[in-house]
Design a protein around this motif. Sequence first.
Motif, PDB file in Angstrom:
ATOM      1  N   TYR A  11       0.833  -1.196   0.000  1.00  0.00           N
ATOM      2  CA  TYR A  11       0.000   0.000   0.000  1.00  0.00           C
ATOM      3  C   TYR A  11       0.872   1.251   0.000  1.00  0.00           C
ATOM      4  CZ  TYR A  11      -4.022  -2.899   1.363  1.00  0.00           C
ATOM      5  OH  TYR A  11      -5.025  -3.837   1.400  1.00  0.00           O
ATOM      6  N   LEU A  13       0.875   5.009   1.208  1.00  0.00           N
ATOM      7  CA  LEU A  13       0.200   5.912   2.140  1.00  0.00           C
ATOM      8  C   LEU A  13       0.846   7.288   2.049  1.00  0.00           C
ATOM      9  CD1 LEU A  13       0.009   3.598   5.304  1.00  0.00           C
ATOM     10  CD2 LEU A  13      -1.575   3.719   3.367  1.00  0.00           C
ATOM     11  N   ALA A  83      -2.484   6.921  -4.271  1.00  0.00           N
ATOM     12  CA  ALA A  83      -2.424   6.648  -2.828  1.00  0.00           C
ATOM     13  C   ALA A  83      -3.593   5.769  -2.405  1.00  0.00           C
ATOM     14  CB  ALA A  83      -2.443   7.952  -2.038  1.00  0.00           C
ATOM     15  N   HIS A  84      -3.290   4.709  -1.659  1.00  0.00           N
ATOM     16  CA  HIS A  84      -4.340   3.840  -1.130  1.00  0.00           C
ATOM     17  C   HIS A  84      -4.926   4.423   0.162  1.00  0.00           C
ATOM     18  CE1 HIS A  84      -1.791   1.053  -3.507  1.00  0.00           C
ATOM     19  NE2 HIS A  84      -2.943   0.513  -3.826  1.00  0.00           N
ATOM     20  N   GLY A  85      -4.090   5.140   0.909  1.00  0.00           N
ATOM     21  CA  GLY A  85      -4.524   5.727   2.168  1.00  0.00           C
ATOM     22  C   GLY A  85      -3.874   7.078   2.406  1.00  0.00           C
ATOM     23  N   ALA A 112      -6.877  12.603  -5.763  1.00  0.00           N
ATOM     24  CA  ALA A 112      -6.667  11.161  -5.583  1.00  0.00           C
ATOM     25  C   ALA A 112      -7.295  10.384  -6.739  1.00  0.00           C
ATOM     26  CB  ALA A 112      -7.257  10.692  -4.257  1.00  0.00           C
ATOM     27  N   LYS A 114      -7.383   6.807  -6.710  1.00  0.00           N
ATOM     28  CA  LYS A 114      -7.978   5.573  -6.208  1.00  0.00           C
ATOM     29  C   LYS A 114      -9.368   5.903  -5.646  1.00  0.00           C
ATOM     30  CE  LYS A 114      -4.324   2.702  -6.450  1.00  0.00           C
ATOM     31  NZ  LYS A 114      -4.332   1.449  -7.210  1.00  0.00           N
ATOM     32  N   ASN A 116     -11.423   4.103  -4.020  1.00  0.00           N
ATOM     33  CA  ASN A 116     -11.703   3.527  -2.700  1.00  0.00           C
ATOM     34  C   ASN A 116     -10.587   3.782  -1.700  1.00  0.00           C
ATOM     35  OD1 ASN A 116      -9.862   1.923  -4.007  1.00  0.00           O
ATOM     36  ND2 ASN A 116     -10.645  -0.009  -3.191  1.00  0.00           N
ATOM     37  N   TYR A 117      -9.863   4.906  -1.886  1.00  0.00           N
ATOM     38  CA  TYR A 117      -8.791   5.216  -0.936  1.00  0.00           C
ATOM     39  C   TYR A 117      -9.391   5.474   0.445  1.00  0.00           C
ATOM     40  CZ  TYR A 117      -9.813  10.267  -0.960  1.00  0.00           C
ATOM     41  OH  TYR A 117     -10.407  11.493  -0.808  1.00  0.00           O
ATOM     42  N   LYS A 118      -8.613   5.172   1.480  1.00  0.00           N
ATOM     43  CA  LYS A 118      -9.069   5.372   2.850  1.00  0.00           C
ATOM     44  C   LYS A 118      -8.355   6.571   3.463  1.00  0.00           C
ATOM     45  CE  LYS A 118     -11.862   1.944   2.781  1.00  0.00           C
ATOM     46  NZ  LYS A 118     -13.324   2.177   2.842  1.00  0.00           N
ATOM     47  N   LYS A 119      -9.036   7.209   4.407  1.00  0.00           N
ATOM     48  CA  LYS A 119      -8.421   8.369   5.049  1.00  0.00           C
ATOM     49  C   LYS A 119      -8.599   8.302   6.562  1.00  0.00           C
ATOM     50  CE  LYS A 119     -12.429  11.211   3.685  1.00  0.00           C
ATOM     51  NZ  LYS A 119     -13.039  10.325   2.682  1.00  0.00           N
ATOM     52  N   LEU A 172      -8.327  -0.720   4.726  1.00  0.00           N
ATOM     53  CA  LEU A 172      -8.011  -1.057   3.338  1.00  0.00           C
ATOM     54  C   LEU A 172      -8.265  -2.534   3.060  1.00  0.00           C
ATOM     55  CD1 LEU A 172      -4.773   1.067   2.893  1.00  0.00           C
ATOM     56  CD2 LEU A 172      -6.830   1.260   1.492  1.00  0.00           C
TER      57      LEU A 172
END
Length: 198
Positions: A11, A13, A83-85, A112, A114, A116-119, A172
């Motif tokens: 991942y 980040l 970025a994934h996160g 961003a 992605k 489905n990126y997470k924050k 994720l």
Amino acid sequence: MIPDEKCTTEYKLLLVGETHVGKTSILLKFTEGKFDETHITAIGIDYKIKYITIDDIKVKLLIWDSAGQERFHSITQNYFKGAHGIIFVYDITKKESFENIKEWIKQAEHSATKKNYKKIIVGNKTDCEELREVELQQLVNLATKKKCSYVETSAKTGHNIVEIFNLLVSDLIKSSNGNMSVNGLKLDDIKEKKKCGC
């Protein structure tokens, strides 16, 4: 350290936020267990690699540390891509740094790539409680509105530093629902093999 070939996924980040909120300190505490009050403010973009295991899944993290100065915002925007996160950091002793988190989130939503990126929103410097300008409830309210995780931390004492990354990576993994292909296997397949003792 876990060799790359033993990792089941990777991942990217990104740490963002205003200058002097403790992004670099958080990164150093997490990756090297160090805290240096005399460290130099990040210039541009830097990154470190960390290997962790969550839910029996070995993960390689590429963690990018961005400069908070206004003149570097265009550079940072490029790193939102892929970025994934994203970790949004503010200083609990500086209300302005918290108010600016909304702008950082807006930039992420715009840049961003992605879907489905997470924050996660991080209120740093809980070791300076006597200087607090941002109450925990304000963080809770913002995180609820933005539908993301949140945590208060101290890079100096190490309080909740590991939790930042565990929360983000767990989100994720859960969001993948076993559909993420890693080294030719789906995450659900990897978990099933673990259960079978393979």
